[in-house]
Design an enzyme around this catalytic site. Structure first.
Site, mmCIF file in Angstrom:
data_model
loop_
_atom_site.group_PDB
_atom_site.id
_atom_site.type_symbol
_atom_site.label_atom_id
_atom_site.label_comp_id
_atom_site.label_asym_id
_atom_site.label_seq_id
_atom_site.Cartn_x
_atom_site.Cartn_y
_atom_site.Cartn_z
ATOM 1 N N GLN A 1 -5.982 -12.100 2.363
ATOM 2 C CA GLN A 1 -6.756 -11.326 1.395
ATOM 3 C C GLN A 1 -5.923 -11.077 0.145
ATOM 4 O O GLN A 1 -4.694 -11.100 0.180
ATOM 5 C CB GLN A 1 -7.203 -10.004 2.019
ATOM 6 C CG GLN A 1 -8.071 -10.235 3.242
ATOM 7 C CD GLN A 1 -8.414 -8.955 3.960
ATOM 8 O OE1 GLN A 1 -7.755 -7.939 3.817
ATOM 9 N NE2 GLN A 1 -9.463 -9.020 4.755
ATOM 10 N N ALA A 2 -6.603 -10.808 -0.950
ATOM 11 C CA ALA A 2 -5.930 -10.588 -2.226
ATOM 12 C C ALA A 2 -4.938 -9.436 -2.167
ATOM 13 O O ALA A 2 -3.971 -9.403 -2.925
ATOM 14 C CB ALA A 2 -6.958 -10.340 -3.320
ATOM 15 N N CYS A 3 -5.138 -8.490 -1.249
ATOM 16 C CA CYS A 3 -4.226 -7.348 -1.109
ATOM 17 C C CYS A 3 -2.985 -7.702 -0.291
ATOM 18 O O CYS A 3 -2.215 -6.833 0.073
ATOM 19 C CB CYS A 3 -4.961 -6.168 -0.490
ATOM 20 S SG CYS A 3 -5.591 -6.524 1.168
ATOM 21 N N ARG A 4 -2.814 -8.985 0.001
ATOM 22 C CA ARG A 4 -1.668 -9.517 0.756
ATOM 23 C C ARG A 4 -1.719 -9.159 2.235
ATOM 24 O O ARG A 4 -0.713 -9.204 2.925
ATOM 25 C CB ARG A 4 -0.327 -9.062 0.190
ATOM 26 C CG ARG A 4 0.159 -9.529 -1.185
ATOM 27 C CD ARG A 4 -0.792 -10.256 -1.982
ATOM 28 N NE ARG A 4 -0.284 -10.570 -3.329
ATOM 29 C CZ ARG A 4 -1.059 -10.520 -4.397
ATOM 30 N NH1 ARG A 4 -2.301 -10.116 -4.310
ATOM 31 N NH2 ARG A 4 -0.597 -10.896 -5.560
#
Length: 195
Positions: free
Chosen positions: A171-174
């Site tokens: 996910q983009a939030c790592r």
């Protein structure tokens, strides 16, 4: 010429269908550009509505260009419906697609909160109109007990809803886990099977 694998079957099922696409806030908004393009390429009449948060990720002009129609973002926007615009759009569509569907937007649906254009339209959609919901959020948000309760309530209160995803992955939030929005092709396939 459209050589996408879904194009031949989609043309038969989407030609002339009125699809309302609702974007809520999340980085996955960028994937909805492809979704809207696929729907339009297959002759669906697509209208787009966006929450204010969604407009921070992708601008309304992008979706106006892709859909060929004005994008609605506010209860104060005016359109071509003789009714209030939110009622007119809710009655106009053959199918509603909410992608990405944030934890916030799902909570609003199940609790009847109508404090934005998108949430107001969703509340006004007739119960016989099918909806495809593509959840997208951080893995921890997805696993939160409140979100899981809201998902159960969504299924109970809206039997016309077909869920697609979320998927597991980066996910983009790592983070890695469930919460990724499904790919546009999977959402289109769910639209086809729903209609």
């Amino acid at each position: 010429m459209n050589d996408h694998p879904l194009s031949n079957s989609a043309e038969k099922c989407l030609a002339g269908k009125r699809v309302l696409v609702a974007l809520t806030g999340g980085i996955a908004c960028y994937k909805v550009c492809t979704l809207v393009s696929r729907l339009v390429q297959n002759d669906a009449d697509v209208r787009v509505m966006m929450t204010e948060a969604a407009t921070k990720f992708v601008g309304p002009m992008t979706f106006q260009s892709l859909s060929g129609n004005p994008v609605m973002t506010s209860l104060w926007d005016t359109g071509e419906n003789p009714d209030a615009e939110h009622i007119g759009l809710a009655r106009w569509c053959d199918l509603v697609v909410m992608a990405p569907a944030s934890a916030n937007s799902i909570a609003k649906m199940v609790h009847g909160i109508a404090d934005s254009f998108v949430s107001t339209v969703m509340l006004a959609v007739p119960k016989e109109t099918p909806m495809v919901i593509a959840p997208a959020m951080n893995a921890d948000m997805w696993e939160n007990a409140a979100t899981q309760r809201n998902m159960s309530l969504l299924k109970e209160l809206y039997p016309q809803v077909r869920l697609v995803g979320p998927e597991e992955g980066w996910q983009a939030c790592r983070a890695v886990g469930y919460g990724r929005m499904s790919e546009p092709e999977d959402i289109v396939a769910t639209c086809l099977s729903t209609l």
